[in-house]
Scaffold this active site. Structure first.
Site, PDB file in Angstrom:
ATOM      1  N   SER A   1       0.821  -1.217   0.000  1.00  0.00           N
ATOM      2  CA  SER A   1       0.000   0.000   0.000  1.00  0.00           C
ATOM      3  C   SER A   1       0.852   1.262   0.000  1.00  0.00           C
ATOM      4  O   SER A   1       0.366   2.344  -0.334  1.00  0.00           O
ATOM      5  CB  SER A   1      -0.940   0.016   1.210  1.00  0.00           C
ATOM      6  OG  SER A   1      -1.916  -0.990   1.110  1.00  0.00           O
TER       7      SER A   1
ATOM      8  N   CYS B   1      -9.497  -1.953   3.032  1.00  0.00           N
ATOM      9  CA  CYS B   1      -8.719  -0.809   2.569  1.00  0.00           C
ATOM     10  C   CYS B   1      -9.071  -0.418   1.128  1.00  0.00           C
ATOM     11  O   CYS B   1     -10.165   0.069   0.874  1.00  0.00           O
ATOM     12  CB  CYS B   1      -7.229  -1.091   2.754  1.00  0.00           C
ATOM     13  SG  CYS B   1      -6.197   0.389   2.691  1.00  0.00           S
TER      14      CYS B   1
ATOM     15  N   GLU C   1      -6.270  -7.465   9.936  1.00  0.00           N
ATOM     16  CA  GLU C   1      -5.152  -8.407  10.091  1.00  0.00           C
ATOM     17  C   GLU C   1      -3.984  -7.779  10.842  1.00  0.00           C
ATOM     18  O   GLU C   1      -3.028  -8.473  11.205  1.00  0.00           O
ATOM     19  CB  GLU C   1      -4.690  -8.912   8.716  1.00  0.00           C
ATOM     20  CG  GLU C   1      -3.757  -7.999   7.951  1.00  0.00           C
ATOM     21  CD  GLU C   1      -4.426  -6.767   7.362  1.00  0.00           C
ATOM     22  OE1 GLU C   1      -3.703  -5.904   6.843  1.00  0.00           O
ATOM     23  OE2 GLU C   1      -5.666  -6.655   7.427  1.00  0.00           O
TER      24      GLU C   1
ATOM     25  N   HIS D   1      -7.263  -2.155   8.777  1.00  0.00           N
ATOM     26  CA  HIS D   1      -6.640  -3.464   8.568  1.00  0.00           C
ATOM     27  C   HIS D   1      -6.911  -4.396   9.747  1.00  0.00           C
ATOM     28  O   HIS D   1      -6.203  -4.347  10.759  1.00  0.00           O
ATOM     29  CB  HIS D   1      -5.132  -3.303   8.381  1.00  0.00           C
ATOM     30  CG  HIS D   1      -4.753  -2.673   7.088  1.00  0.00           C
ATOM     31  ND1 HIS D   1      -4.424  -3.404   5.969  1.00  0.00           N
ATOM     32  CD2 HIS D   1      -4.690  -1.372   6.711  1.00  0.00           C
ATOM     33  CE1 HIS D   1      -4.154  -2.588   4.961  1.00  0.00           C
ATOM     34  NE2 HIS D   1      -4.315  -1.346   5.388  1.00  0.00           N
TER      35      HIS D   1
END
EC number: 6.3.5.5
Length: 365
Positions: A45, A245, A332, A330
């Site tokens: 990203s 995202c 994760e 996020h």
């Protein structure tokens, strides 16, 4: 070795160079994470960006083989107040400086990162170039003003599909610049994952007979990925879907909402997000420069499920008719808090419920 950062507004910041001995341009952004620099520099990203760390000392625990979020780092440069050249950690294998030299990524240390961060907060994200001391400032500024950074997703997405086998639900993971943490979370839950490129069509995805579809994170402006938006228009409602995202933003665009660029983005490991249904607040890891416009959601089949407490921006969406939800942050983590990790369980529950509904329809037919 002296090195300078030249910004598009003519600002010049001079410090000490480290890492690769190369000149690179990029969008200059800042992240507020105190740790997680290895995950940051390997997060796709951040493709094409020069990342400023607001925490004053970076590199303390070195680089290890376990914490990478992609095989190849995508950042164009790092800016720190002070770099640690003698890291101390039982997992350390190489210093940050030596790793950046190996990967030919330039760094700049010894500047006032607070001053740079305040400038970005005040004027918005700026284009910049890390270069040698003999660079022509006026020429660099003119080049930066004319530069447009595009095709980031194309650069970081996988070129070919590949499997990550499991015995559970089959999940097609569309890679727009996927962090490995997302794949790890699905593997942990024994999902049978197939990772596909960003430009895979709806027909090609459905041919894989997925139980669910996951949209990964990724860099840049979601409107630069029109093929993904068209794919989603054809696939929403046919298979349970979970987006993260950039995947969240693409889902919004495909559903009729709009996105726009934030002044300086959300990048860090401590962003509070409120669940509007429960009132609970999660501390989340975030990395994005664009957001879904709240007003644009009103005339769509979407509902806002989460908002950022710092600035009120949209952080989560759910489809009113179909099994699909997305978040801007996020879950994760990698790095960051794991407050929102249960969203992966919600995704699998949604898949199971969708399957049961299908079985009941078949029985009643």
């Amino acid at each position: 070795m002296k090195r300078q950062l030249i910004l598009e507004d003519g600002t010049v910041l001079i410090g000490t160079g480290f890492g690769g001995e190369i000149e690179k341009s990029g969008e200059v952004v800042f992240t507020t994470g105190m740790t997680g620099y290895q995950e940051t520099l390997s997060d796709p990203s951040y493709c094409g960006q020069i990342v400023t760390f607001t925490y004053p000392l970076i590199g303390n625990y070195g680089i290890n083989r376990d914490d990478f979020e992609s095989i190849h780092p995508s950042v164009n440069g790092l800016i720190v107040n002070e770099i640690c050249n003698h890291p101390s950690n039982f997992r350390n294998e190489i210093s940050l400086n030596d790793y950046l030299k190996e990967r030919n990524i330039p760094g700049l240390a010894g500047i006032d990162t607070r001053k740079l961060t305040r400038k970005i907060r005040q004027y918005g994200t700026l284009r910049g170039r890390l270069c040698n001391m003999d660079a022509d400032v006026e020429y660099i500024v003119s080049q930066l003003k004319a530069t447009v950074f595009t095709d980031h997703v194309k650069r970081v997405s996988t070129k070919d599909p590949y499997p990550s086998p499991g015995r559970g639900h089959r999940v097609v993971l569309v890679d727009f610049g996927m962090k490995h943490g997302i794949l790890r979370e699905l593997n942990k839950r024994d999902c049978d994952v197939i990772v596909v490129p960003y430009n895979t069509t709806a027909e090609e995805i459905l041919r894989l007979s997925p139980d669910g579809i996951m949209l990964s994170n990724g860099p840049g402006d979601p409107k630069d990925v029109p093929e993904a938006i068209e794919m989603l228009k054809d696939i929403i409602g046919k298979v349970p879907l979970f987006g993260i995202c950039l995947g969240h933003q693409l889902f919004a665009l495909a559903s009729g909402a709009n996105t726009s660029k934030l002044k300086f983005g959300h990048r860090g490991l401590n962003h509070p997000v409120k669940n509007l249904a429960t009132g609970k607040v999660a501390i989340t890891s975030q990395n994005h420069g664009y957001a879904v416009e709240e007003e644009s959601v009103e005339n769509t089949d979407l509902e806002i499920t989460h908002v950022a407490l710092n600035d009120g921006t949209v952080e989560g969406l759910r489809h009113k008719k179909f099994p699909a939800f997305t978040v801007q942050y996020h879950p994760e983590a990698s790095a960051g808090p794991e407050d929102a990790n249960d969203l992966f369980e919600d995704f699998l529950t949604m898949i199971e419920n969708f399957k049961k509904e299908g079985e009941e329809l078949c029985q009643n037919a």
